[in-house]
Scaffold this motif. Structure first.
Motif, mmCIF file in Angstrom:
data_model
loop_
_atom_site.group_PDB
_atom_site.id
_atom_site.type_symbol
_atom_site.label_atom_id
_atom_site.label_comp_id
_atom_site.label_asym_id
_atom_site.label_seq_id
_atom_site.Cartn_x
_atom_site.Cartn_y
_atom_site.Cartn_z
ATOM 1 N N UNK A 41 0.784 -18.003 5.815
ATOM 2 C CA UNK A 41 0.788 -19.416 6.203
ATOM 3 C C UNK A 41 1.303 -20.294 5.065
ATOM 4 N N UNK A 42 0.959 -19.944 3.825
ATOM 5 C CA UNK A 42 1.463 -20.711 2.685
ATOM 6 C C UNK A 42 2.968 -20.573 2.518
ATOM 7 N N UNK A 43 3.502 -19.419 2.945
ATOM 8 C CA UNK A 43 4.953 -19.210 2.863
ATOM 9 C C UNK A 43 5.705 -19.932 3.975
ATOM 10 N N UNK A 44 4.971 -20.447 4.964
ATOM 11 C CA UNK A 44 5.618 -21.223 6.020
ATOM 12 C C UNK A 44 5.551 -20.626 7.404
ATOM 13 N N UNK A 45 4.781 -19.533 7.585
ATOM 14 C CA UNK A 45 4.622 -18.984 8.935
ATOM 15 C C UNK A 45 3.874 -19.990 9.806
ATOM 16 N N UNK A 46 4.188 -19.993 11.096
ATOM 17 C CA UNK A 46 3.540 -20.920 12.024
ATOM 18 C C UNK A 46 2.214 -20.388 12.549
ATOM 19 N N UNK A 47 2.055 -19.056 12.511
ATOM 20 C CA UNK A 47 0.821 -18.471 13.034
ATOM 21 C C UNK A 47 0.714 -17.039 12.526
ATOM 22 N N UNK A 48 -0.463 -16.446 12.711
ATOM 23 C CA UNK A 48 -0.725 -15.072 12.275
ATOM 24 C C UNK A 48 -1.558 -14.404 13.355
ATOM 25 N N UNK A 49 -1.073 -13.286 13.890
ATOM 26 C CA UNK A 49 -1.761 -12.574 14.963
ATOM 27 C C UNK A 49 -1.982 -11.125 14.546
#
Length: 223
Positions: A91-99
């Protein structure tokens, strides 16, 4: 809308691809770092499903490259590693979500819809330009709140223009985004003119206040 699946588990890749295609997404895939980076450099996607563990590199490094390239694609990390550290890093790198794997396909669809909406629609449910309104979740298009009938490609093309009003879009970009990277084998882009013509006719018949303006030698823009 176009999705890139970056996943080295072939069976999972196939299941996700089939599920997304049923929802009318155009789906492409890469099963390693090198092929994924090549596709990301060459094409734009509405959403990228990104596995962390790839046979020839890290999905986190691929995410870094996506951000270095200033790509606007929404990114959802899909990983068997369900650790807080990985979530925070992604998320800190810029991902919009994590599943985390395993996941239900219904949840994946919801996450994709949400990520695309936040990315392209600023969190709004509808995309609105003049008197035309699109609801991407059910792929419905309204003119003056009256539903109009569009086929799949007509809808995809209108959506692509509606999130970029007033911007000149090259024919090659339109072709790649709506028909996929296999469009490189096409002899010409005459089919784009035909799609624009049909879409323009339907919009005019519905009294839409928008139109497609040809930009000589380049492509079209929505005005």
């Amino acid at each position: 809308m176009k999705i890139l699946i970056v996943e080295d588990e072939i069976e999972l890749q196939k299941v996700v691809q089939q599920s997304l295609e049923k929802e009318k997404y155009l789906v492409e895939f890469a099963n390693n770092y090198a092929s994924a980076l090549d596709k990301i450099i060459g094409f734009d996607y509405d959403c990228i499903l990104l596995d962390i563990n790839l046979p020839d590199g890290s999905g986190m490094d691929l995410l870094r490259e996506i951000k270095k390239l200033h790509k606007q694609d929404a990114v959802i990390i899909v990983s068997a590693k369900d650790s807080v550290d990985d979530k925070v890093e992604g998320l800190n790198l810029g991902a919009d979500d994590y599943l985390a794997k395993p996941f239900h396909l219904a949840e994946l669809h919801a996450r994709i819809n949400s990520a695309i909406r936040r990315n392209n629609q600023h969190g709004e449910k509808y995309i609105i330009f003049k008197n035309v309104k699109i609801n991407p979740e059910d792929r419905n298009v309204f003119v003056n709140d009256v539903l109009i009938n569009l086929n799949r490609k007509e809808y995809d093309m209108l959506y692509y223009f509606m999130i970029r009003p007033g911007k000149t879009l090259q024919k090659t970009t339109l072709a790649e985004s709506i028909w996929g990277d296999h469009i490189e084998d096409a002899d010409s882009f005459d089919f784009i003119y035909s799609q624009i013509k049909n879409l323009r006719k339907k919009l005019k018949q519905s009294n839409a206040e928008i139109d497609f303006q040809a930009v000589y030698g380049i492509g079209y823009k929505l005005v």
